[in-house]
Design a protein around this motif. Structure first.
Motif, PDB file in Angstrom:
ATOM      1  N   PRO A   8      68.484  30.922  23.661  1.00  0.00           N
ATOM      2  CA  PRO A   8      68.990  30.771  22.267  1.00  0.00           C
ATOM      3  C   PRO A   8      68.876  29.362  21.865  1.00  0.00           C
ATOM      4  O   PRO A   8      68.817  28.399  22.484  1.00  0.00           O
ATOM      5  CB  PRO A   8      70.597  30.935  22.460  1.00  0.00           C
ATOM      6  N   ALA A   9      68.805  29.418  20.464  1.00  0.00           N
ATOM      7  CA  ALA A   9      68.500  27.944  19.741  1.00  0.00           C
ATOM      8  C   ALA A   9      69.613  27.170  20.168  1.00  0.00           C
ATOM      9  O   ALA A   9      70.797  27.745  20.044  1.00  0.00           O
ATOM     10  CB  ALA A   9      68.381  28.311  18.301  1.00  0.00           C
ATOM     11  N   LEU A  10      69.505  25.819  20.121  1.00  0.00           N
ATOM     12  CA  LEU A  10      70.411  24.944  20.431  1.00  0.00           C
ATOM     13  C   LEU A  10      71.219  24.696  19.122  1.00  0.00           C
ATOM     14  O   LEU A  10      70.797  24.592  18.065  1.00  0.00           O
ATOM     15  CB  LEU A  10      69.699  23.409  20.680  1.00  0.00           C
ATOM     16  N   ASP A  11      72.559  25.065  19.361  1.00  0.00           N
ATOM     17  CA  ASP A  11      73.565  24.667  18.581  1.00  0.00           C
ATOM     18  C   ASP A  11      73.938  23.449  18.240  1.00  0.00           C
ATOM     19  O   ASP A  11      74.180  22.476  18.993  1.00  0.00           O
ATOM     20  CB  ASP A  11      74.918  25.143  18.929  1.00  0.00           C
ATOM     21  N   THR A  35      66.151  15.822  16.492  1.00  0.00           N
ATOM     22  CA  THR A  35      66.554  15.521  17.987  1.00  0.00           C
ATOM     23  C   THR A  35      66.697  16.837  18.698  1.00  0.00           C
ATOM     24  O   THR A  35      66.121  16.629  20.206  1.00  0.00           O
ATOM     25  CB  THR A  35      67.687  14.549  17.935  1.00  0.00           C
ATOM     26  N   ALA A  36      67.221  17.732  18.256  1.00  0.00           N
ATOM     27  CA  ALA A  36      67.617  18.797  19.264  1.00  0.00           C
ATOM     28  C   ALA A  36      66.199  19.356  19.617  1.00  0.00           C
ATOM     29  O   ALA A  36      66.457  19.946  20.759  1.00  0.00           O
ATOM     30  CB  ALA A  36      68.175  20.129  18.187  1.00  0.00           C
ATOM     31  N   ALA A  37      65.337  19.311  18.914  1.00  0.00           N
ATOM     32  CA  ALA A  37      63.909  19.944  19.111  1.00  0.00           C
ATOM     33  C   ALA A  37      63.201  19.143  20.262  1.00  0.00           C
ATOM     34  O   ALA A  37      62.194  19.727  20.949  1.00  0.00           O
ATOM     35  CB  ALA A  37      62.853  19.867  17.913  1.00  0.00           C
ATOM     36  N   ILE A  38      63.804  18.078  20.665  1.00  0.00           N
ATOM     37  CA  ILE A  38      62.936  17.423  21.792  1.00  0.00           C
ATOM     38  C   ILE A  38      63.573  16.992  23.000  1.00  0.00           C
ATOM     39  O   ILE A  38      63.348  16.476  24.004  1.00  0.00           O
ATOM     40  CB  ILE A  38      62.336  15.984  21.266  1.00  0.00           C
ATOM     41  N   LEU A  39      64.971  17.601  23.125  1.00  0.00           N
ATOM     42  CA  LEU A  39      66.008  17.493  23.941  1.00  0.00           C
ATOM     43  C   LEU A  39      65.502  18.067  25.398  1.00  0.00           C
ATOM     44  O   LEU A  39      66.120  17.789  26.255  1.00  0.00           O
ATOM     45  CB  LEU A  39      67.682  17.764  23.626  1.00  0.00           C
ATOM     46  N   GLY A  40      64.992  19.226  25.194  1.00  0.00           N
ATOM     47  CA  GLY A  40      64.461  20.234  26.389  1.00  0.00           C
ATOM     48  C   GLY A  40      65.154  21.271  26.472  1.00  0.00           C
ATOM     49  O   GLY A  40      65.999  21.638  25.568  1.00  0.00           O
ATOM     50  N   PRO A  41      64.624  22.193  27.144  1.00  0.00           N
ATOM     51  CA  PRO A  41      65.173  23.653  27.255  1.00  0.00           C
ATOM     52  C   PRO A  41      66.535  23.934  27.833  1.00  0.00           C
ATOM     53  O   PRO A  41      67.225  24.806  27.482  1.00  0.00           O
ATOM     54  CB  PRO A  41      64.256  24.417  27.958  1.00  0.00           C
ATOM     55  N   ASP A  42      67.085  22.630  28.540  1.00  0.00           N
ATOM     56  CA  ASP A  42      68.301  22.908  29.330  1.00  0.00           C
ATOM     57  C   ASP A  42      69.167  22.415  28.521  1.00  0.00           C
ATOM     58  O   ASP A  42      70.510  22.218  28.724  1.00  0.00           O
ATOM     59  CB  ASP A  42      68.371  21.954  30.580  1.00  0.00           C
ATOM     60  N   ALA A  43      69.163  21.919  27.092  1.00  0.00           N
ATOM     61  CA  ALA A  43      70.147  21.293  26.131  1.00  0.00           C
ATOM     62  C   ALA A  43      71.034  22.260  25.597  1.00  0.00           C
ATOM     63  O   ALA A  43      70.311  23.323  25.141  1.00  0.00           O
ATOM     64  CB  ALA A  43      69.550  20.268  25.244  1.00  0.00           C
ATOM     65  N   ARG A  44      72.225  21.912  25.300  1.00  0.00           N
ATOM     66  CA  ARG A  44      73.008  22.959  24.684  1.00  0.00           C
ATOM     67  C   ARG A  44      73.984  22.186  23.652  1.00  0.00           C
ATOM     68  O   ARG A  44      74.397  21.120  24.269  1.00  0.00           O
ATOM     69  CB  ARG A  44      73.883  23.988  25.417  1.00  0.00           C
TER      70      ARG A  44
END
Length: 254
Positions: A8-11, A35-44
């Motif tokens: 799911p896309a980062l909230d 910034t959300a786009a570069i934080l990585g797949p484990d970011a929420r």
């Protein structure tokens, strides 16, 4: 047939406090999304809070706080202040992204705390007679080793971190030295922490000009922390009487 599973896309949520031009608010939202786009797949759950104070005595009236949940190392938080809103947004989001990478790859933030000291929020110069305990927080302390507590302190950008020492079973506290940024363990055993009522703790906090004072409560013998808030008032963190929780209980931070 192979099915692709999409995360799911980062909230992303942005909160604006105080009076800011619409262009600055839109800039903050755009930078948060970038910034959300570069934080990585484990970011929420990326959060950005931008506050503009009217206090003319402050040279850095724009305060920005950003935090994100990562699978590892967990929650990461940064709070910085600048002279202008856009500068504060750039500083806090850039620092958050860099800190997340450093914590993932190295497990600590190095000398970042020293370099960021020029952008720390400023204390409101409130007269002594007008100060009060504006926030009281009773918590169940998390059971941690001092090393685990130190890592959480840095990840959450706090000045101190009160925890339950997993090795000794006693209250423990790690804190960040204002000048060097190094993390030290505050001695909380025996006579190292004085037994003080709140009036005396507040007096010593004022006399020493420290950001906080750790002391023992006369009622229960537990370590508690009286600290300075940026609004010029005080905050108090007190462990609950039965706060001997396990690894999943929340810890006290500031």
């Amino acid at each position: 047939m192979t099915r692709l599973r999409h995360r799911p896309a980062l909230d992303v949520r942005v909160e604006i406090r105080g009076e800011l031009p619409r262009e600055d608010a839109e800039y903050a939202r755009a930078r948060a999304q970038a910034t959300a786009a570069i934080l990585g797949p484990d970011a929420r759950a990326l959060r950005l809070r931008l506050t503009r104070t009217r206090d003319r005595a402050l040279t850095r009236p724009a305060l920005a706080q950003a935090d994100v949940e990562l699978d590892d190392p967990g929650p990461v938080r940064v709070q910085l202040a600048a002279g202008a809103a856009r500068e504060a947004v750039d500083l806090v989001l850039g620092t958050l992204a860099g800190r997340a990478v450093r914590l993932r790859e190295v497990g600590e933030i190095g000398l970042a705390a020293v370099h960021e000291s020029a952008y720390r929020p400023q204390y409101v110069d409130r007269p002594l007679a007008g100060r009060r305990i504006a926030r009281r927080k009773a918590v169940v302390l998390a059971r941690r080793t001092p090393e685990q507590a130190a890592r959480e302190l840095l990840a959450l950008d706090r000045r101190f971190h009160l925890f339950l020492d997993a090795d000794t079973g006693r209250d423990g506290l790690v804190h960040r030295c204002p000048l060097s940024g190094a993390v030290e363990l505050w001695p909380t055993g025996g006579d190292a922490v004085p037994v003080l009522d709140l009036a005396e703790a507040a007096r010593r906090l004022w006399l020493t000009a420290r950001p906080f004072i750790c002391h023992t409560g006369p009622e229960d013998g537990r370590s508690r922390v009286l600290y300075r808030r940026y609004d010029g008032h005080y905050g108090l963190i007190t462990p609950v009487a039965d706060g001997l929780g396990g690894a999943g209980t929340p810890s006290a931070r500031n």
